[in-house]
Design an enzyme around this catalytic site. Structure first.
Site, PDB file in Angstrom:
ATOM      1  N   THR A 133     -11.283   9.725  -3.319  1.00 34.50           N
ATOM      2  CA  THR A 133     -11.053  10.919  -4.137  1.00 34.50           C
ATOM      3  C   THR A 133     -11.800  10.770  -5.460  1.00 34.50           C
ATOM      4  OG1 THR A 133      -8.881  11.128  -3.147  1.00 34.50           O
ATOM      5  CG2 THR A 133      -9.163  12.166  -5.294  1.00 34.50           C
ATOM      6  N   THR A 177      -2.864   7.033  -1.875  1.00 42.96           N
ATOM      7  CA  THR A 177      -2.144   7.601  -0.727  1.00 42.96           C
ATOM      8  C   THR A 177      -1.366   8.824  -1.194  1.00 42.96           C
ATOM      9  OG1 THR A 177      -1.947   5.356   0.096  1.00 42.96           O
ATOM     10  CG2 THR A 177      -0.583   7.022   1.172  1.00 42.96           C
TER      11      THR A 177
HETATM   12  N1  GLY Z   1      -5.256  11.133  -2.796  1.00 48.17           N
HETATM   13  C1  GLY Z   1      -5.951  11.899  -1.859  1.00 48.17           C
HETATM   14  C2  GLY Z   1      -5.191  12.229  -0.665  1.00 48.17           C
HETATM   15  O1  GLY Z   1      -4.235  11.543  -0.313  1.00 48.17           O
HETATM   16  O2  GLY Z   1      -5.524  13.184  -0.022  1.00 48.17           O
END
Ligand code: GLY
Length: 328
Positions: free
Chosen positions: A196, A249
């Protein structure tokens, strides 16, 4: 004689002090970026590590220079995230991970610390820069989050740049999907492929903004959205406290409303940004969940993570300019 000297020197010193107190201080700005947590091995080839460093430096330099020129935190956060979305090194825009059925579903959000205005999109498939669509949701609708076909329809209405879905493909992410599907056949496990991207900025007018964009997690189910398009979970900005962008996550970051928690600890518990950010990352989340970047309203930067590393960079008006992957 001594008395006479003191009579002459002391007023002169006082006048000099008063003048220096009145001298206008250069406006303070600060910026932090991330390109994902826990995504690269220390043993990776040097050329690969160097390529990430260069990508981070390019985005950070762009943001730093625009803030130095007086641009707004919101414009800077959006344009830095666009650069990271266009860079195949990261899991956002070009280079986004594949879903379990071999497609891409992109999520993004943006927030303006001046007035808590915010916008987000989830599950878009043909929008080249989801962060720009998120900003348009903020500016051109009365909503905060548009998803999937509704977001695509809005993209058509506002005329943002579209691409064929294969534009987002990269060989590296295709191999990652193959690995995950193979692994799943052996044992039911969710792969934590991350990457990300995000940017938080304090501009020289004292305003904060945060922006986050992602392809999500490799092999995710059709329709799954993580924290990145969720205001308060993956992104938050409030001029009274800080701007935050998260990576990791997504389910855990949603569960713990991570970005808002950092702001709340500053606002209600009076914590400085570093303490607030570390409290959430190390005391609320579990090891290897991920990390965040935050900048306070006074320009302090925090970038804690509980994974093996986090692509990150920070710069400010005092001359700080640094990109890192692990602890150094
Ligand atoms: N942090 C990005 C996702 O879990 O989609």
């Amino acid at each position: 004689m001594l008395k006479l000297m003191l009579l002459l020197v002391i007023p002169a010193l006082l006048a000099a002090c008063a003048a220096s107190n009145k001298a206008p201080r250069p406006p303070r700005f600060a910026i932090a970026i991330h390109g994902g947590a826990g995504v690269i091995d220390r043993g990776a080839p040097e050329a690969e590590k160097e390529s990430y460093r260069q990508s981070l430096e390019r985005a950070l330099r762009h943001g730093r220079d625009r803030l130095a020129a007086g641009d707004s935190a919101l414009d800077v956060a959006e344009s830095v995230v666009r650069i990271l979305e266009d860079d195949p090194n990261f899991n956002a825009g070009k280079g986004a991970v594949f879903t379990e059925d071999g497609r891409h579903e992109l999520d993004a959000s943006i927030m303006d610390g001046r007035n808590l205005a915010c916008g987000a999109v989830a599950g878009v498939r043909t929008v080249k820069n989801p962060i720009t669509l998120a900003r348009l949701v903020m500016e051109k609708t009365s909503h905060v989050l548009l998803v999937s076909d509704g977001a695509e329809q809005f993209a058509t209405a506002v005329g943002v740049e579209r691409v064929d879905p294969t534009y987002f493909d990269t060989e590296r992410r295709r191999r990652a999907l193959d690995r995950v599907l193979e692994e799943r056949k052996r044992r039911a496990e969710q792969e934590k492929s991350r990457g990300t991207v995000g940017c938080v900025a304090l501009d020289s007018h004292g305003n904060l903004a945060a922006a986050t964009s992602t392809g999500g997690m490799t092999g995710k189910r059709y329709g799954r959205a993580g924290d990145s398009p969720i205001i308060g979970a993956g992104t938050y900005a409030d001029n009274r406290t800080c701007a935050v962008s998260c990576t990791g996550t997504g389910e855990e970051f949603i569960r713990h409303v991570v970005a808002f928690q950092v702001s709340a600890l500053m606002r209600y518990a009076g914590m400085p940004v570093e303490q607030a950010a570390r409290t959430v990352i190390f005391e609320r989340l579990q090891p290897d969940d991920g990390g965040l970047i935050a900048v306070s309203r006074t320009g302090e930067i925090a970038m804690p993570y509980n994974s093996s590393g986090m692509f990150r960079g920070a710069a400010d008006s005092s001359g700080l300019f640094k990109v890192s992957i692990w602890e150094e």
